[in-house]
Enzyme design. Structure first.
Site, PDB file in Angstrom:
ATOM      1  N   ARG A 126       0.831  -1.206   0.000  1.00  0.00           N
ATOM      2  CA  ARG A 126       0.000   0.000   0.000  1.00  0.00           C
ATOM      3  C   ARG A 126       0.864   1.255   0.000  1.00  0.00           C
ATOM      4  O   ARG A 126       0.561   2.241   0.666  1.00  0.00           O
ATOM      5  CB  ARG A 126      -0.962   0.016   1.203  1.00  0.00           C
ATOM      6  CG  ARG A 126      -1.849  -1.199   1.324  1.00  0.00           C
ATOM      7  CD  ARG A 126      -2.802  -1.344   0.155  1.00  0.00           C
ATOM      8  NE  ARG A 126      -3.609  -2.539   0.327  1.00  0.00           N
ATOM      9  CZ  ARG A 126      -3.274  -3.742  -0.160  1.00  0.00           C
ATOM     10  NH1 ARG A 126      -2.160  -3.884  -0.840  1.00  0.00           N
ATOM     11  NH2 ARG A 126      -4.049  -4.787   0.040  1.00  0.00           N
ATOM     12  N   SER A 178     -11.098   0.408   3.732  1.00  0.00           N
ATOM     13  CA  SER A 178     -10.174   0.030   4.809  1.00  0.00           C
ATOM     14  C   SER A 178      -9.395   1.250   5.274  1.00  0.00           C
ATOM     15  O   SER A 178      -8.648   1.844   4.497  1.00  0.00           O
ATOM     16  CB  SER A 178      -9.214  -1.050   4.324  1.00  0.00           C
ATOM     17  OG  SER A 178      -9.928  -2.196   3.915  1.00  0.00           O
ATOM     18  N   GLU A 211      -4.219   3.665   6.265  1.00  0.00           N
ATOM     19  CA  GLU A 211      -4.056   3.421   4.838  1.00  0.00           C
ATOM     20  C   GLU A 211      -4.486   4.646   4.053  1.00  0.00           C
ATOM     21  O   GLU A 211      -3.985   4.925   2.972  1.00  0.00           O
ATOM     22  CB  GLU A 211      -4.881   2.205   4.422  1.00  0.00           C
ATOM     23  CG  GLU A 211      -4.685   1.763   2.996  1.00  0.00           C
ATOM     24  CD  GLU A 211      -5.389   0.459   2.694  1.00  0.00           C
ATOM     25  OE1 GLU A 211      -6.061   0.391   1.642  1.00  0.00           O
ATOM     26  OE2 GLU A 211      -5.282  -0.483   3.485  1.00  0.00           O
TER      27      GLU A 211
END
Length: 336
Positions: A161, A236, A332
């Site tokens: 990520r 998320s 994130e």
């Protein structure tokens, strides 16, 4: 080129936060982008689909919303095809387009919100597949000079990520075009995650196609994640932490039911959602915010929340996980 003054960004961020931009320009070409960069407004903030973003304050200067479109098959052989995609294209719509053309490689990334231009920044991933697996190169415009630069795979410094566009080059480039290499036949199917296997079985699929996998992923994500049109969220909110095997063994001795995934290089991934749920946050509401009842990893805006409220909730969750498990969660999403 139209400059929108004092414009609410509520329609352009999936948290549904009523943050205002002093100046907003919708960019649908490189020419408009370069013209916008010649304006005196500073600082410059880039906005894609607004799906991986938490805005906590009004944005001064200039907001550029990437709406550069276009999907093109550049070349193909019997096995693969290279496509070029505008940075402002919707990612999920690209996935569906590829499946319709029988182009494989990104079907596991179905229903991930956001734009194609944002995908390399985040190195989006799901169910065992990441963007870097199909990525060739991208084109980007440097905001300070207006010059175009090509970034190849190694230049992007992809991580979990992560990419160079979230670190050393954060906020310095607008990604205008992304090039991917996909398969035309003999698709490599990624079925390692149990959720996909279980969903395919529930759908009575024995020999899966890329469309079958996409359908399964859409069903899984739809069952766990709220639709931003109905409940503000950014998917998320936290990364799944990766810890050393030594640290994991100590945790496992204390928490025998801990969920985990083995990784290379003596690492172990522990699902952030499981950690948050164990701390009692799943379905818990704090004011206008909370952790989603079906997936604790997702923070939601029940209506009327501010970005600062969501950020405060995230900080409280981070502290509770750290206190109980000794693991510090990292967001994130990009917090502004």
């Amino acid at each position: 080129m139209i400059i929108l003054k004092n414009r609410s960004l509520q329609p352009y961020n999936t948290f549904g936060l009523d943050i205002k931009a002093d100046n907003l320009i919708k960019v649908d070409s490189e020419q408009i982008l370069k013209a916008a960069l010649r304006l005196a407004y500073r600082p410059i903030f880039l906005l894609g689909g607004g799906s991986n973003l938490l805005l906590t304050k009004d944005l001064k200067g200039l907001v550029l919303k990437n709406e550069i479109k276009g999907i093109q098959i550049l070349k193909k052989n019997r096995q693969t095809a290279t496509i070029a995609v505008g940075g402002g294209e919707n990612w999920h719509e690209l996935v569906l387009w590829c499946i319709q053309k029988n182009l494989g490689g990104i079907e596991n990334l179905s229903l991930i919100p956001g734009t194609v231009g944002a995908a390399p920044i985040q190195n989006i991933g799901a169910y065992g597949v990441e963007l870097k697996d199909v990525f060739i190169k991208l084109e980007a415009i440097e905001l300070t000079t207006g010059k175009k630069k090509i970034f190849r795979h190694k230049d992007c410094q992809f991580g979990y990520r992560d990419s160079i566009f979230k670190t050393a080059l954060k906020g310095q480039y607008c990604i205008t075009k992304v090039y991917l290499q996909l398969t035309r036949n003999r698709h490599i199917l990624h079925l390692d995650y149990g959720a996909i296997k279980n969903q395919l079985a529930a759908n009575n699929i024995q020999q899966a196609t890329i469309k079958d996998i996409s359908d399964a992923v859409i069903q899984i994500r739809s069952s766990k994640l709220p639709d931003p049109q109905n409940l503000g969220n950014s998917g998320s909110f936290f990364k799944n932490p990766e810890i050393s095997r030594t640290k994991f063994k100590k945790l496992q001795a204390k928490f025998p039911n801990i969920v985990f995934y083995d990784l290379p290089k003596n690492k172990v991934k522990v699902p952030a959602g499981w950690l948050i749920e164990q701390c009692g946050w799943k379905g818990k509401r704090v004011g206008n915010t909370g952790a989603y009842a079906k997936q604790a990893l997702v923070l939601v805006n029940y209506g009327g929340a501010t970005g600062k409220e969501v950020k405060a909730l995230a900080s409280t969750i981070i502290k509770s996980v750290k206190d109980r498990f000794g693991i510090r969660l990292s967001p994130e999403v990009n917090v502004i």
